[in-house]
Design an enzyme around this catalytic site. Structure first.
Site, PDB file in Angstrom:
ATOM      1  N   GLU A  39      41.540 -33.017  10.071  1.00  0.00           N
ATOM      2  CA  GLU A  39      42.341 -33.887   9.217  1.00  0.00           C
ATOM      3  C   GLU A  39      41.505 -34.960   8.523  1.00  0.00           C
ATOM      4  OE1 GLU A  39      43.206 -33.075  12.318  1.00  0.00           O
ATOM      5  OE2 GLU A  39      45.276 -32.362  12.350  1.00  0.00           O
ATOM      6  N   PHE A  75      55.574 -36.235  23.159  1.00  0.00           N
ATOM      7  CA  PHE A  75      54.393 -35.403  22.911  1.00  0.00           C
ATOM      8  C   PHE A  75      53.920 -35.594  21.475  1.00  0.00           C
ATOM      9  CE2 PHE A  75      52.571 -31.240  21.583  1.00  0.00           C
ATOM     10  CZ  PHE A  75      51.407 -31.343  22.339  1.00  0.00           C
ATOM     11  N   GLN A  76      52.645 -35.837  21.305  1.00  0.00           N
ATOM     12  CA  GLN A  76      52.020 -36.070  19.992  1.00  0.00           C
ATOM     13  C   GLN A  76      52.672 -37.212  19.223  1.00  0.00           C
ATOM     14  OE1 GLN A  76      51.491 -32.212  17.996  1.00  0.00           O
ATOM     15  NE2 GLN A  76      49.528 -32.021  19.031  1.00  0.00           N
ATOM     16  N   LYS A 107      60.455 -35.829  12.114  1.00  0.00           N
ATOM     17  CA  LYS A 107      60.829 -34.426  11.897  1.00  0.00           C
ATOM     18  C   LYS A 107      62.319 -34.266  11.580  1.00  0.00           C
ATOM     19  CE  LYS A 107      60.135 -29.879  13.951  1.00  0.00           C
ATOM     20  NZ  LYS A 107      59.744 -29.178  15.186  1.00  0.00           N
ATOM     21  N   MET A 128      18.395 -43.902   7.874  1.00  0.00           N
ATOM     22  CA  MET A 128      18.519 -45.332   7.596  1.00  0.00           C
ATOM     23  C   MET A 128      18.391 -46.146   8.881  1.00  0.00           C
ATOM     24  SD  MET A 128      18.684 -47.495   5.226  1.00  0.00           S
ATOM     25  CE  MET A 128      19.518 -47.224   3.653  1.00  0.00           C
TER      26      MET A 128
END
Lengths: 166, 574
Positions: free
Chosen positions: B67, B129-130, B179, B487
């Site tokens: 993502e 959940f999630q 949802k 760097m």
């Protein structure tokens, strides 16, 4: 240097979090904060007391203005505004001290809103210094509990902090 | 519920008022109204209805492999095209994986719309959940965010989100969609107007202030323009050029401003700041007037702030009032859109007013005396690679990772146009370049898009090779491979007595084989003589390509202003 800000915001969930989050993220200090709905139910008003110099104040105001849910930010100068705080103070008393406490309450034009055998609850409104002075005097009797609202403030005279300016 | 939806065609002009549809379809329809052509995303449990609605929608979806890459790709798309980029992820880990990408876009003021699924409303707050409180998490890194609490609000929220993201000082906006709001049936009506009492960006500069600025410009003998990303976002490059040529003042750009003014223009002094040119830094320090446009006086630019431009008056033009006076005192603040303000300012200055001849001669002398340079020997040095890319692909869109590669890309490519240099300036996000290049290529398919990368940064999102191959997105990744986190190694060399603590990447993957494993083209150059050929081959192939440039291992970015020093205390490093 302390400044009092009147912040008009959308009356929506999460707005206070945005305002408070901004203060912590940018490292500004909140001395007190009071929030409530205004004459328009869509709008809430937050009174924030912030400490810092003029540059800090400018940044606080500009950053607040950047929040989408903040409608207006005004600085209320000390001399030109009415400032009030409300405090509830539970003082321990017995038969020998009750009268004296009531006298003090009277002098400060405060109110007794609950009387018990061993305690009194005093309701006081006023500016910060008045509440502080009263607290000092009541301390000798034993303050069992105290709660203060944080300052609310309003311009003196016809000038008003409103959604539509200009 | 979904199969009971009334039948309609997406984007149908007849869908105007009060058509019934699911929340998920309302999301798609809203994206249509905003002319969204592409979404970068990754599916999951709480966005199933959204993905179902996408299935037969006329919007291109690019399935990333992480993502974070979706957020960077949306950001790269936005920077290349000027239109908001859109990314989509599920709740919880999907949403938190977007966070680095959102923060990157926020720091650089990039319009990104991040759409996340959320657990159904009755479960919010239950540690379902999630479940993650993504609106809370992204509060300090979004311009604004929304949790959809009523499915009927979806059209209004999308209208507002796109407006907020793309107007004023742009920035990312996140929309979190539970949802159950995706499956509820709503009456879709896309609002015509936006009612936001607390958001009214100022576009037109105050005329009095602009006049004041003009009078300072007329008096100045040593003026300099210091310009940044704001000039690019407001499409003000023509106005900038016109006014710079009118008053004959040099222009220095920030990293974010690369491309705002042609690098090869006689009035260009290149980038300023920590790895800027000596002459840009000298010019800033000696100037008597800085005309700052769309910049924020970042610490990488100003160096020691108390020693910054001690003799200069400052005109600061910016659309964000909060930037003015944040880091430096300003003599003439002008809040407004750079394009508008410069246009108006141009009315008040005339070429005959320019008193900059002596000053420009001095700058030209500095340019001759202290050019950007590197050792021109037989060895393959990274700066040479960038110069060759500039020669072979002069019109390419250059995207960078973060670190040495980023600085060399800024220093040695000849930029001509805005939106051709794409880099994570503010947040400095390693792993940004490759997915952002992917987004830029999707937005500008006709352009050659090259990610100038380091071997360290590239490996932070190299999984996206699968995405560019699957979706046929022919970006070129030019890895300046020195086997170090260059760097950080450079700082260790300079300030930690060459104690290279955990910066050596020896044992990295074979990048050519890695490309081939994914079905991309892998090329390698180890000698100077091979560089041009491999670049040409990559361009000609039309495939996603990795070029592994095996370069000098301990090359440094030079010149350099040590942290905390004034910007004219600049060192050359060998």
């Amino acid at each position: 240097m302390k400044h009092t800000l009147a912040v008009l915001v959308e009356n929506k969930p999460g707005v206070l979090t945005r305002v408070a989050g901004l203060f912590s993220r940018r490292g500004f200090n909140i001395e007190s904060l009071a929030v409530g709905v205004t004459e328009n139910p869509d709008t809430s008003r937050i009174t924030i007391v912030v400490s810092g110099d003029d540059r800090v104040l400018e940044q606080v105001m500009k950053q607040l203005n950047k929040l989408i849910d903040v409608i207006r930010v005004s600085d209320l100068p000390a001399g030109e505004s009415v400032n009030r705080e409300l405090a509830l103070i539970k003082v321990g008393v017995d038969s020998s001290t009750r009268a004296e406490v009531m006298q003090i309450v009277d002098v400060f034009r405060a109110k007794i809103v609950d009387v018990g055998i061993k305690s009194l609850v005093v309701e006081a409104t006023g500016d910060e210094s008045k509440i502080n002075a009263m607290e000092q005097l009541l301390r000798q009797f034993g303050i069992k509990e105290m709660v203060r609202t944080g300052k609310v403030a309003m311009n003196r005279g016809a000038k008003a902090v409103q959604v539509e300016k200009r | 519920m979904l199969d009971k939806d009334p039948v309609f065609k997406y984007g149908d002009w007849r869908i105007m008022a009060k058509t019934k549809m699911s929340g998920a379809k309302a999301v798609i329809e809203s994206l249509y109204k905003e002319n969204v052509e592409v979404i970068f995303g990754y599916p999951g449990g709480q966005v199933l209805p959204l993905y179902d609605a996408l299935y037969d929608a006329d919007i291109r979806h690019i399935l990333v492999r992480h993502e974070q890459a979706a957020a960077h790709a949306a950001d790269g798309y936005a920077r290349a095209t000027g239109k908001a980029g859109v990314c989509l992820a599920t709740s919880g880990p999907g949403a938190t994986n977007l966070v680095t990408g959102i923060a990157t876009a926020y720091m650089d003021s990039i319009p990104v719309i991040a759409i996340t699924g959320q657990v159904p409303r009755p479960l919010i707050g239950n540690d379902a959940f999630q479940e993650a409180n993504i609106t809370g998490i992204t509060l300090p890194i979004t311009k604004h965010n929304y949790l959809v609490q009523e499915s009927g609000d979806i059209p209004r929220i999308f209208k507002e989100a796109f407006y907020i993201a793309q107007t004023g000082r742009p920035g990312p906006v996140l929309i979190d969609i539970p949802k159950d709001t995706q499956t509820e049936i709503i009456e879709f009506e896309y609002p015509e107007e936006i009612k936001l009492r607390g958001y009214k960006p100022t576009y037109v500069g105050n005329e009095q202030q602009i006049k004041k600025a003009a009078s300072l410009i007329l008096k100045a003998e040593k003026p300099i323009f210091y310009v940044g990303g704001g000039v690019i976002f407001s499409n003000a490059t023509e106005e900038l050029r016109a006014i710079a040529e009118t008053i004959m003042a040099s222009v220095t750009t920030t990293l974010m401003g690369m491309g705002a003014f042609p690098s090869a223009h006689p009035l260009s002094v290149g980038m300023l700041g920590m790895h800027g040119t000596r002459y840009a830094n000298y010019a800033i320090q000696e100037s008597d007037l800085i005309i700052a446009v769309g910049v924020r006086f970042d610490d990488r630019v100003t160096g020691k702030i108390s020693a910054f431009a001690p003799n200069a008056k400052i005109i600061h033009i910016d659309i964000d009032p909060a930037e003015i006076g944040k880091n430096v005192r300003v003599d003439v603040p002008i809040v407004g859109d750079a394009k508008n303000v410069l246009k108006t300012l141009l009315k008040y200055v005339k070429p005959e007013h320019a008193k900059t001849e002596t000053w420009n001669k001095k700058i030209t002398a500095w340019k001759k005396e202290y050019p950007l340079s590197y050792k021109k020997d037989k060895l393959l040095r990274p700066q040479f690679v960038v110069e060759q890319i500039s020669e072979v692909c002069p019109d390419a869109i250059i995207v960078t990772e973060v670190g040495q590669n980023q600085m060399w890309a800024a220093q040695f490519f000849n930029y001509k146009n805005p939106r051709t240099f794409i880099s994570s300036g503010g947040l400095g996000t390693m792993g940004y370049g490759f997915p952002a290049a992917m987004g830029a290529k999707v937005g500008k398919p006709e352009s050659t898009v090259i990610d100038i990368a380091g071997d360290g940064s590239f490996q932070m999102n190299s999984q996206e090779l699968a995405t560019v191959v699957q979706n046929d997105i022919p970006v070129i990744v030019a890895i300046l491979n020195n086997g170090f986190l260059g760097m950080v190694r450079q700082w260790q060399e300079l300030f930690f007595s060459r104690r290279y603590s955990e910066t050596c990447l020896e044992g990295s993957v074979d990048f050519v084989k890695l490309a081939e494993a994914y079905g991309a083209l892998g090329l390698r150059a180890t000698k100077k003589s091979e560089v041009k050929d491999v670049i040409e081959e990559a361009v000609k192939s039309g495939c996603p390509t990795i070029i592994d440039f095996v370069v000098e291992r301990e090359e440094n970015v030079s010149p350099m202003v040590p942290a905390g020093a004034a910007i004219n205390e600049i060192l050359d490093l060998e």
